[in-house]
Every structure is written in structure tokens, then in C-alpha cells.
Enzyme design. Structure first.
Site, mmCIF file in Angstrom:
data_model
loop_
_atom_site.group_PDB
_atom_site.id
_atom_site.type_symbol
_atom_site.label_atom_id
_atom_site.label_comp_id
_atom_site.label_asym_id
_atom_site.label_seq_id
_atom_site.Cartn_x
_atom_site.Cartn_y
_atom_site.Cartn_z
ATOM 1 N N GLY A 1 33.189 17.018 46.183
ATOM 2 C CA GLY A 1 32.763 17.488 45.438
ATOM 3 C C GLY A 1 31.242 17.594 45.124
ATOM 4 O O GLY A 1 30.612 17.781 44.046
ATOM 5 N N TYR B 1 34.100 37.273 57.788
ATOM 6 C CA TYR B 1 33.228 37.864 56.528
ATOM 7 C C TYR B 1 31.676 37.655 56.853
ATOM 8 O O TYR B 1 30.849 38.568 56.868
ATOM 9 C CB TYR B 1 33.686 36.824 55.291
ATOM 10 C CG TYR B 1 33.103 37.244 53.884
ATOM 11 C CD1 TYR B 1 33.471 38.276 53.403
ATOM 12 C CD2 TYR B 1 31.883 36.623 53.374
ATOM 13 C CE1 TYR B 1 32.486 38.608 52.015
ATOM 14 C CE2 TYR B 1 31.477 36.955 52.461
ATOM 15 C CZ TYR B 1 31.765 37.947 51.476
ATOM 16 O OH TYR B 1 31.081 38.047 50.496
ATOM 17 N N ASP B 2 31.231 36.228 57.328
ATOM 18 C CA ASP B 2 29.837 36.018 57.584
ATOM 19 C C ASP B 2 29.401 36.874 58.652
ATOM 20 O O ASP B 2 28.142 37.733 58.423
ATOM 21 C CB ASP B 2 29.670 34.819 58.037
ATOM 22 C CG ASP B 2 30.203 33.540 56.877
ATOM 23 O OD1 ASP B 2 30.745 33.922 56.058
ATOM 24 O OD2 ASP B 2 29.978 32.477 57.198
ATOM 25 N N GLU B 3 29.994 37.097 59.675
ATOM 26 C CA GLU B 3 29.387 37.902 60.943
ATOM 27 C C GLU B 3 29.655 39.380 60.437
ATOM 28 O O GLU B 3 28.958 40.161 60.764
ATOM 29 C CB GLU B 3 30.056 37.467 62.279
ATOM 30 C CG GLU B 3 29.685 36.078 62.605
ATOM 31 C CD GLU B 3 28.501 36.052 63.168
ATOM 32 O OE1 GLU B 3 27.612 36.712 62.738
ATOM 33 O OE2 GLU B 3 28.097 34.760 63.610
ATOM 34 N N GLY B 4 30.756 39.600 59.919
ATOM 35 C CA GLY B 4 30.992 40.843 59.332
ATOM 36 C C GLY B 4 29.850 41.404 58.629
ATOM 37 O O GLY B 4 29.287 42.620 58.687
ATOM 38 N N GLN C 1 29.070 18.918 47.366
ATOM 39 C CA GLN C 1 28.453 20.137 47.854
ATOM 40 C C GLN C 1 28.078 20.841 46.523
ATOM 41 O O GLN C 1 28.669 20.670 45.529
ATOM 42 C CB GLN C 1 29.685 21.135 48.523
ATOM 43 C CG GLN C 1 30.704 21.571 48.096
ATOM 44 C CD GLN C 1 31.865 20.874 47.898
ATOM 45 O OE1 GLN C 1 31.932 19.532 47.721
ATOM 46 N NE2 GLN C 1 33.339 21.451 47.837
ATOM 47 N N THR C 2 27.193 21.627 46.772
ATOM 48 C CA THR C 2 26.415 22.518 45.749
ATOM 49 C C THR C 2 26.460 23.898 45.888
ATOM 50 O O THR C 2 26.555 24.312 46.803
ATOM 51 C CB THR C 2 24.908 21.934 45.500
ATOM 52 O OG1 THR C 2 24.324 22.565 46.647
ATOM 53 C CG2 THR C 2 24.684 20.512 45.407
ATOM 54 N N ARG D 1 35.590 31.508 58.608
ATOM 55 C CA ARG D 1 34.804 32.345 57.704
ATOM 56 C C ARG D 1 33.933 33.343 58.409
ATOM 57 O O ARG D 1 33.364 34.245 57.784
ATOM 58 C CB ARG D 1 33.659 31.512 56.958
ATOM 59 C CG ARG D 1 34.440 30.377 56.028
ATOM 60 C CD ARG D 1 33.333 29.503 55.515
ATOM 61 N NE ARG D 1 32.710 30.086 54.314
ATOM 62 C CZ ARG D 1 32.727 29.609 53.118
ATOM 63 N NH1 ARG D 1 33.636 28.728 52.833
ATOM 64 N NH2 ARG D 1 32.288 30.227 52.259
#
Ligand code: NAD
Ligand code: UDP
Ligand code: UDP
Length: 317
Positions: A209, A147-150, A211-212, A144
Site C-alpha cells: 500500500g 494496454y501500455d504498448e497498444g 505505492q502512490t 500490462r
């Protein structure tokens, strides 16, 4: 002297971008939509072609762009994990090179510029809910990370152009948003579940399932983005935009199945790497400085989104 505000929307043929183009046009702006159709679609903007105040330009923002506008909304970037991980190097490029180009453009033409940042800058958060002051818990070498660091680097660039070149910047940290015009194969949870439920296919829950996430309907989000752009210059953000109600992914699956009148079963699949356990925005700041509050409840928003996909699926069979 231009009577209409000239607004550039990068990523304007995408899910959020196309709704933003609609709203800007309805407010009397002159809209230039720039998109390379990486994840966006002509279908999203087809209804705008022919409007004399709407212009479409096929262009990749990792290359320089020379145009004259008053405001820039920088939304160009694939947003779904499947799409942004498909070409991770391009994902970093659009966030870094693309942002530099749009900031260079804003600097030359003295335009106000808004960045569509993300709750992903908080990574897998250890502070809950997440206020803007939380610096995040992000893996810089995982799947990920592009995207996150970008997006984190894009925020850095925005604030350096603000400090170094006195640009007028606005940074919105957008939390999970859903609604009509999400891509049929988008891969994000709301559209995946709806398409699976409408097709009578198993609804795929990653992990157990528990996770929120908190889900914001697109109309509310667009209102928040436009209020942020119109706010006084002192308001730079970063500002969280999202809907605070928190649901487990299992709750979401059950709700979607029920509202789609579907007989789909739920099945459990492995949880992807670095998938955040929980996420909910703290929107105290947005309430204070923008007077903004999301209004559309999950059930109402899901019904509208289900109706959209229902129509889309029946027209594409
Ligand atoms: P989307 O994938 O539907 O839209 C992105 C658009 O950008 C597409 O039309 C795509 O073709 C275009 N694009 C991609 N690379 C480009 C490039 N190099 N040059 C020009 N255009 C390019 O996604 P979305 O959900 O509409 O997201 C829009 C923005 O909002 C993204 O920056 C995303 O990171 C951010 N965001 C969205 C959410 C959400 O829940 N929808 C949450 C957080 C942040
Ligand atoms: N840029 C652009 N359009 C413009 C002005 C600049 O795309 O109207 C791009 C240009 O390619 C440049 C980048 O924005 O590389 C950054 O511009 P800036 O002026 O900040 O830096 P420099 O030109 O000194 O690299
Ligand atoms: N998810 C899921 N089934 C799917 C797609 C996603 O259970 O078919 C989960 C995913 O693992 C994550 C949550 O739903 O825990 C939200 O995923 P999404 O990709 O929509 O957004 P993000 O993880 O970026 O918040």
C-alpha cells in the site's frame, strides 16, 4: 452547412465517454456515440436516449466506420487492468486497428481527432513526477503490455498521420480518473475500495500500500479534454491531464473507509506484475496552453462517487 458541431465519441457508453457525451450535448453539439458495450453500459447513456441531438450506434471500431462528423474523440478501449487483460489481443487490436480506422475516417472527412492516451505510456516511471518529455519505462512482454504498448503505438499512429497526412490531432495522456459511472466490477482502485467499503467487505490492498497514485475527478478531466479539442491547431500534445496531489494506496483505503462510514478492515494481497511504484502528473504544459487546473479535491470527489455507488448498490440488491 451544419449549425451544430457534429461530434463522434468512440467508447461513449463508458465511464469517461458518457460524461463527455453529457458535456458536449450541454454545449449544443450533435453527438454520435459509438460503442460495442465491451465494458460500457446502456445505463450510462439511458438518460440521453430521446434527446434528438444524441445518437447511439453499436459498433466495434476495429472494423471500418463510415460516418460524417466534424470532430472525433477516440476513447474506445477497456481501461481497467482486469478488463484489458481479459482479452489482451483485442486490447491491442482496439488500440492499433481501431486507431487506424478512426484516423482513416478523420483523414477522409477532414475531422479533428483526439486520442485518449494514458499515463501508462510512462510505464513504471524512473522520472517523477512525469513530464511529457519523459519517454517511459515500459515492459513490452508483460501482462500490462497489451494496454501500455497498444496506447504507445496509437500515439505513434496519431503523430504519423499528423506528419504524413497533415491531420489535426490532439493527444491527451490521462492519469487515474474516478467518479460516478465507473463499472461496479471495474477493478480499478477507487471503485473497488468504495464498493468493498459499502458492502462491509475487506478492502483489498495490493502489495504493502505504499505505492502512490494521483486521482482526478471526472468533471475536471472532461473539462481538460474539451479544452484540448478546442485549442489552436498547433497544440497537438501529448499533454498530461490529471490532478497532481499524490496519495499512497493505503491512505486512499483509509479515506474511503472513513467517508463511507464503513467498518471494513484492510487486507493485503499480492502486488500484480509491473504495477507502477509511483505516479503523479506534471501538468505545467496543460496549465500553460489550456489554462486548465483540476479543482475537485479528493475528499469532495470521493463523497460524490460514494453517493453514486450507494444508490447503485441499493437499487441492484
Ligand atoms: P471504460 O472501460 O469505462 O470505457 C471504455 C469504453 O470503450 C466502453 O464503453 C467500452 O464498451 C468501449 N469499447 C471498448 N472496446 C471497443 C471497441 N472495440 N469498439 C467500440 N467501443 C469499445 O473506460 P474509461 O475509464 O471511460 O476510459 C475511456 C478511455 O480513456 C480509454 O481509452 C482509456 O484507456 C482512457 N483512459 C482512462 C483513464 C481513467 O482513469 N479512467 C486513464 C487513462 C486513460
Ligand atoms: N476507414 C474508415 N472510415 C473511413 C475511411 C477509412 O473506417 O471513412 C478505415 C479504412 O478501413 C482504412 C483505415 O481507415 O483501412 C485507414 O485509412 P487510410 O485512408 O489511412 O488508409 P488506407 O485506406 O489506404 O488503408
Ligand atoms: N489496487 C489495490 N487494490 C485494488 C485495486 C487496485 O491496491 O483492489 C492498487 C493497484 O495495485 C495499483 C493502484 O491500486 O497499485 C491503482 O490501480 P488501478 O488498477 O486503479 O490503476 P493503475 O494501476 O492502472 O494506475
Amino acid at each position: 452547412m451544419h449549425l451544430r458541431r457534429r461530434v463522434l465519441v468512440t467508447g461513449g457508453a463508458g465511464f469517461l465517454g458518457s460524461h463527455l457525451c453529457d458535456c458536449l450535448l450541454s454545449k449544443g453539439c450533435d453527438v454520435l456515440c459509438v460503442d460495442n458495450f465491451y465494458t460500457g453500459s446502456k445505463r450510462n447513456i439511458a438518460h440521453l436516449i430521446g434527446n434528438p441531438y444524441f445518437e447511439m450506434c453499436r459498433h466495434d471500431i476495429t472494423f471500418p466506420l463510415y460516418v460524417e462528423v466534424d470532430e472525433i474523440y477516440n476513447l474506445a478501449c477497456p481501461a481497467s487492468p482486469i478488463h484489458y487483460q481479459n482479452d489482451p489481443v483485442q486490447t491491442t487490436k482496439v488500440n492499433v486497428h481501431g486507431s487506424i480506422n478512426m484516423l482513416g475516417l478523420a483523414k477522409r472527412i477532414k475531422a479533428k481527432i483526439l486520442q485518449a492516451s494514458t499515463s501508462e505510456v510512462y510505464g513504471d516511471p524512473s522520472v517523477h513526477p512525469q513530464p511529457e518529455t519523459y519517454h517511459g519505462n515500459v515492459n513490452c512482454i508483460g501482462p500490462r503490455s497489451c494496454y501500455d504498448e497498444g496506447k504507445r503505438c496509437a500515439e505513434t499512429l496519431f503523430f504519423d498521420y499528423f506528419r504524413q497526412h497533415k491531420l489535426k490531432i490532439k493527444v491527451a495522456r490521462i492519469f487515474n480518473t474516478y467518479g460516478p459511472r465507473m463499472h461496479l466490477n471495474d477493478g480499478r482502485v477507487v471503485s473497488n475500495f468504495i464498493v468493498q467499503a459499502l458492502r462491509g467487505k475487506p478492502v483489498t490492498i495490493f502489495g504493502d500500500g505504499t505505492q502512490t497514485r494521483a486521482f482526478c475527478y471526472v468533471d475536471d478531466l472532461i473539462e481538460g479534454l474539451m479544452r484540448l479539442m478546442d485549442s489552436i491547431d498547433d497544440v497537438t500534445g501529448p499533454l498530461n491531464l490529471g490532478k497532481p496531489g499524490e496519495f499512497t494506496i493505503l491512505e486512499l483505503a483509509k479515506k474511503v473507509i472513513e467517508l463511507s462510514n464503513s467498518r471494513s478492515e484492510v487486507i493485503f494481497e499480492p502486488l500484480p506484475a509491473d504495477d507502477p511504484r509511483q505516479r503523479r502528473p506534471d501538468i505545467t504544459l496543460a496549465r500553460e496552453v489550456l489554462g486548465w487546473e483540476p479543482k475537485v479535491e479528493l475528499e469532495e470527489g470521493l463523497k460524490k462517487t460514494i453517493a453514486y455507488f450507494n444508490e447503485l448498490l441499493s437499487s441492484t440488491i
